[in-house]
Design an enzyme around this catalytic site. Structure first.
Site, PDB file in Angstrom:
ATOM      1  CG  ASN A   1      -0.552  -0.182   2.420  1.00 54.74           C
ATOM      2  OD1 ASN A   1       0.750  -0.613   2.568  1.00 54.74           O
ATOM      3  ND2 ASN A   1      -0.919   0.517   3.592  1.00 54.74           N
TER       4      ASN A   1
ATOM      5  CD  GLU B   1       4.777  -0.872  11.958  1.00 53.59           C
ATOM      6  OE1 GLU B   1       4.292  -0.610  10.883  1.00 53.59           O
ATOM      7  OE2 GLU B   1       5.592  -0.484  12.580  1.00 53.59           O
TER       8      GLU B   1
ATOM      9  CD  GLU C   1       9.420  -1.664  13.377  1.00 59.16           C
ATOM     10  OE1 GLU C   1      10.338  -0.950  12.557  1.00 59.16           O
ATOM     11  OE2 GLU C   1       9.051  -2.806  13.045  1.00 59.16           O
TER      12      GLU C   1
ATOM     13  CB  CYS D   1      -2.452  -0.141   8.355  1.00 65.58           C
ATOM     14  SG  CYS D   1      -1.133   1.128   8.782  1.00 65.58           S
TER      15      CYS D   1
HETATM   16  N1  LIG Z   1      -0.536  -2.255  10.439  1.00 66.26           N
HETATM   17  C1  LIG Z   1       0.152  -1.668   9.599  1.00 66.26           C
HETATM   18  O1  LIG Z   1       1.082  -0.917   9.743  1.00 66.26           O
HETATM   19  C2  LIG Z   1      -0.224  -2.284   8.126  1.00 66.26           C
HETATM   20  C3  LIG Z   1      -0.806  -3.354   7.761  1.00 66.26           C
HETATM   21  N2  LIG Z   1      -1.462  -3.281   6.533  1.00 66.26           N
HETATM   22  C4  LIG Z   1      -2.019  -4.546   6.132  1.00 66.26           C
HETATM   23  O2  LIG Z   1      -1.718  -5.283   5.140  1.00 66.26           O
HETATM   24  C5  LIG Z   1      -2.620  -5.687   4.256  1.00 66.26           C
HETATM   25  C6  LIG Z   1      -2.311  -5.362   2.788  1.00 66.26           C
HETATM   26  O3  LIG Z   1      -0.909  -5.714   2.611  1.00 66.26           O
HETATM   27  P1  LIG Z   1      -0.664  -7.139   1.824  1.00 66.26           P
HETATM   28  O4  LIG Z   1       0.361  -6.706   1.097  1.00 66.26           O
HETATM   29  O5  LIG Z   1      -2.002  -7.746   1.091  1.00 66.26           O
HETATM   30  O6  LIG Z   1      -0.552  -7.927   3.187  1.00 66.26           O
HETATM   31  P2  LIG Z   1       0.215  -9.417   3.172  1.00 66.26           P
HETATM   32  O7  LIG Z   1      -0.153  -9.793   4.508  1.00 66.26           O
HETATM   33  O8  LIG Z   1      -0.911 -10.605   2.180  1.00 66.26           O
HETATM   34  O9  LIG Z   1       1.310  -9.473   2.429  1.00 66.26           O
HETATM   35  C7  LIG Z   1       2.518  -8.822   2.901  1.00 66.26           C
HETATM   36  C8  LIG Z   1       3.703  -9.372   2.921  1.00 66.26           C
HETATM   37  O10 LIG Z   1       3.628 -10.771   3.311  1.00 66.26           O
HETATM   38  C9  LIG Z   1       4.302 -11.577   2.348  1.00 66.26           C
HETATM   39  N3  LIG Z   1       3.761 -12.732   2.734  1.00 66.26           N
HETATM   40  C10 LIG Z   1       2.524 -13.295   2.540  1.00 66.26           C
HETATM   41  N4  LIG Z   1       2.298 -14.525   3.118  1.00 66.26           N
HETATM   42  C11 LIG Z   1       3.596 -15.129   3.780  1.00 66.26           C
HETATM   43  C12 LIG Z   1       4.092 -16.129   4.525  1.00 66.26           C
HETATM   44  N5  LIG Z   1       3.326 -17.059   4.728  1.00 66.26           N
HETATM   45  N6  LIG Z   1       5.547 -15.757   4.979  1.00 66.26           N
HETATM   46  C13 LIG Z   1       6.014 -14.899   4.900  1.00 66.26           C
HETATM   47  N7  LIG Z   1       5.549 -13.752   4.024  1.00 66.26           N
HETATM   48  C14 LIG Z   1       4.454 -13.749   3.484  1.00 66.26           C
HETATM   49  C15 LIG Z   1       3.764 -11.148   1.188  1.00 66.26           C
HETATM   50  O11 LIG Z   1       4.311 -11.372   0.024  1.00 66.26           O
HETATM   51  C16 LIG Z   1       4.053  -9.548   1.243  1.00 66.26           C
HETATM   52  O12 LIG Z   1       5.242  -9.377   1.000  1.00 66.26           O
HETATM   53  C17 LIG Z   1      -3.757  -4.915   4.870  1.00 66.26           C
HETATM   54  O13 LIG Z   1      -4.885  -6.040   4.685  1.00 66.26           O
HETATM   55  C18 LIG Z   1      -3.570  -4.322   6.007  1.00 66.26           C
HETATM   56  O14 LIG Z   1      -4.283  -5.121   7.019  1.00 66.26           O
HETATM   57  C19 LIG Z   1      -0.921  -2.584   5.502  1.00 66.26           C
HETATM   58  C20 LIG Z   1      -0.324  -1.563   5.649  1.00 66.26           C
HETATM   59  C21 LIG Z   1       0.050  -1.353   7.097  1.00 66.26           C
HETATM   60  O1  LIG Z   2      -0.488   1.801   6.039  1.00 65.28           O
HETATM   61  C1  LIG Z   2      -0.048   1.681   7.181  1.00 65.28           C
HETATM   62  C2  LIG Z   2       0.912   2.453   7.856  1.00 65.28           C
HETATM   63  C3  LIG Z   2       1.127   3.901   7.418  1.00 65.28           C
HETATM   64  C4  LIG Z   2       2.220   4.838   7.806  1.00 65.28           C
HETATM   65  C5  LIG Z   2       3.214   4.178   8.797  1.00 65.28           C
HETATM   66  S1  LIG Z   2       4.051   5.397   9.442  1.00 65.28           S
HETATM   67  O2  LIG Z   2       3.638   6.713   9.204  1.00 65.28           O
HETATM   68  O3  LIG Z   2       5.394   5.117   8.765  1.00 65.28           O
HETATM   69  O4  LIG Z   2       4.331   5.003  10.822  1.00 65.28           O
HETATM   70  C6  LIG Z   2       3.193   3.047   9.177  1.00 65.28           C
HETATM   71  C7  LIG Z   2       2.070   2.129   8.504  1.00 65.28           C
END
Ligand SMILES: NC(=O)C1=CN([C@@H]2O[C@H](COP(=O)(O)OP(=O)(O)OC[C@H]3O[C@@H](n4cnc5c(N)ncnc54)[C@H](O)[C@@H]3O)[C@@H](O)[C@H]2O)C=CC1
Ligand SMILES: O=Cc1ccc(S(=O)(=O)O)cc1
Length: 486
Positions: free
Chosen positions: A155, A254, A467, A288
């Site tokens: 994202n 995260e 972090e 997120c």
């Molecule tokens: N809390 C936060 O800071 C953030 C959370 N998100 C979450 O991320 C999701 C969207 O991102 P996606 O890329 O679709 O997430 P995802 O979890 O599908 O993939 C993230 C990464 O993990 C890898 N991956 C997938 N399965 C794996 C496994 N079994 N072992 C090791 N690596 C694996 C993927 O190839 C990718 O590089 C959203 O649904 C949101 O919930 C997204 C951005 C920030």
């Molecule tokens: O989308 C998730 C997200 C967005 C911003 C940041 S930060 O500003 O780098 O802390 C972390 C996760």
């Protein structure tokens, strides 16, 4: 057609098994590149290079010398700003205005900010008398954790990757990055920047591929990885935690969210609507921290729904480079289908669709893109899927509330706990709520306003660890205690 190669030990390398997959432009569905998938051999080589670099030139640098390199990295990203911008836009389809104000500047800042942190953070020291009447001094030393696996989502590809690589390098670690399969470009380009500024080979490595039975799993299960930092879905985080348990490696996770906004009748309506427009729809809702549940005090409910509807309908989708484009596509056709399935579910569960709910009408050249309409619903019970489950799309449900206790219970009634935004002029009430809402981040009259020295992370199923600023040091260093008797 561009080839995205793995970056191992300072050199770009193709897939040794000859395996590639397509990189697709989500704006029009066209294939724009070929990504070279890393197998076990490439992951082994990347981890070995990272291990060797720890023991080589990189491991011998002083903090000041490392910081000079971090500064040079930030400058070089800014010098190549347009290259990063174009790469990020090609991968994600996000509007030029957004990527140029958020993603790329933060990519550079994520190296700069940790210079001050690492230079100014001290460790504790204690003096004591020993039982035999002598003296002992204890002091803490922060040492790099070692080889860090950095697993990233799609994202905010550069922003979220450098948010981890910046502090990892500041602390003296080496990294192997696994970018999302959807967004390989900026992590690959960063390899050129590492070489240009003289970061020793093996410090920064990139392996491309998917999760299970691919680079993601090979990397996170690799026995010579010392720690894993991950941003992505909660379900993936669970798999990564299991992988980290083999060998008892620490994780920083995260993950997902189902973030709420709470709007009181005494809010500054202009600020609230401006902010909600961003928190619900920016980056096509693929943040997120984004808001998918809005709770509005009943006296201003209709007014907020009408104002947000007007803003949603003004969000023109289109070519990322067009000046009037306000919203890009979803990251992929797969994610578009997921968002649209929730649009269907909301209707099936009886929602009033205030606006949106489908695919916008696009010009012929963009019809193949992963477009979705900004969408607002009302009228659903708290048990509805679109109120309980993370969608990660440009949509929100708006519900009325009558009391602080009622809204607090609703906000907390979710398995996630990442972020909340509260809108009110009553600062006492805002602070009272901020202390009771079960989240890692609570904004008052704001959203996604970041001071990079502060802790970032989620509670409940939104994450483990924090972090940002000195909090990053907890994960990226091992704190050793030394006791000297004299
Ligand atoms: N809390 C936060 O800071 C953030 C959370 N998100 C979450 O991320 C999701 C969207 O991102 P996606 O890329 O679709 O997430 P995802 O979890 O599908 O993939 C993230 C990464 O993990 C890898 N991956 C997938 N399965 C794996 C496994 N079994 N072992 C090791 N690596 C694996 C993927 O190839 C990718 O590089 C959203 O649904 C949101 O919930 C997204 C951005 C920030
Ligand atoms: O989308 C998730 C997200 C967005 C911003 C940041 S930060 O500003 O780098 O802390 C972390 C996760």
């Amino acid at each position: 057609m561009k080839d995205f190669l793995n970056f191992i030990n300072g050199v770009y390398v193709p897939s040794s098994a000859g395996k590639t997959f397509d990189n697709i432009n989500p704006v029009n569905g066209q294939v724009i590149g070929r990504v070279h998938e890393a197998g076990r051999a490439e992951v082994d080589a990347a981890v070995a290079a990272a291990r060797a670099a720890l023991k080589g030139d990189w491991g011998r640098l002083s903090v000041v010398e490392r910081c000079k390199l971090l500064d040079a990295l930030a400058l070089e990203i800014n010098r190549r700003f347009d290259d990063f911008l174009q790469a990020e836009i090609a991968d994600t389809g996000k509007p030029h205005a957004l990527a140029s104000h958020l993603d790329i500047p933060r990519g550079a800042a994520n190296f700069q900010i940790f210079i001050d942190t690492i230079k100014s953070t001290s460790t504790e020291a204690f003096n004591m008398r020993t039982p035999d009447g002598k003296t002992a001094l204890s002091y803490g030393v922060r040492v790099p954790r070692g080889v860090i696996a950095v697993v990233c989502p799609w994202n905010l590809p550069l922003l979220l990757m450098t948010w981890k690589v910046g502090p990892a390098l500041a602390c003296g670690n080496t990294v192997v990055v696994k970018p999302s399969e959807e967004t390989p470009a900026t992590a690959t380009l960063l390899g050129e920047v590492m070489n240009a500024v003289g970061v020793p080979k093996g410090v920064y490595n990139v392996v491309h591929g998917f999760g299970p039975d691919s680079a993601g799993e090979f990397l996170t299960r690799h026995p010579d990885v010392d720690g894993i930092t991950f941003t992505g879905e909660t379900r993936t985080g669970e798999a990564i935690m299991k992988a980290a348990a083999e060998g008892v490696r620490p994780v920083s996770l995260e993950m997902g969210g189902k973030n709420a906004a709470v709007v009181f009748a005494d809010c500054d309506l202009q600020v609230t609507i401006d902010t909600l427009t961003r928190s619900c729809f920016e980056n096509t809702g693929q943040v997120c921290l984004g808001t998918e549940r809005v709770y509005v005090e009943r006296p201003i409910f209709d007014q907020v729904v009408a104002a947000l509807k007007e803003r949603a309908e003004a969000m023109k989708p289109g070519d990322p480079y067009a000046k009037d484009t306000k919203i890009g596509p979803a990251i992929s056709q797969e994610h578009q289908a997921k968002i649209l399935s929730y649009y269907d579910k909301a209707r099936e569960e009886g929602a009033t669709v205030v606006t949106g709910g489908g695919v916008p009408d696009m010009p012929d050249e963009l019809k193949g893109g992963a477009w979705v309409q900004p969408t607002i619903w009302t009228g659903l019970p708290e048990t509805a899927s679109v109120i309980t489950e993370e969608i990660f799309g440009p949509c929100c449900h708006i519900s009325p509330f009558d009391s602080e206790d009622e809204v607090l219970a609703k906000v907390n009634n979710n398995r996630y706990g990442l972020a909340t935004a509260v809108f009110t002029q009553d600062i006492a009430r805002a602070n009272r709520l901020a202390q009771q809402i079960e989240v890692g981040l609570c904004w008052i009259n704001a959203w996604f306003l970041r001071d990079l020295r502060t802790p970032f992370g989620g509670s409940k199923q939104s994450g483990i660890g924090r972090e940002g600023g000195v909090h990053s040091l907890e994960f990226y260093t091992e704190l050793r205690n030394v006791m000297v008797k004299f």
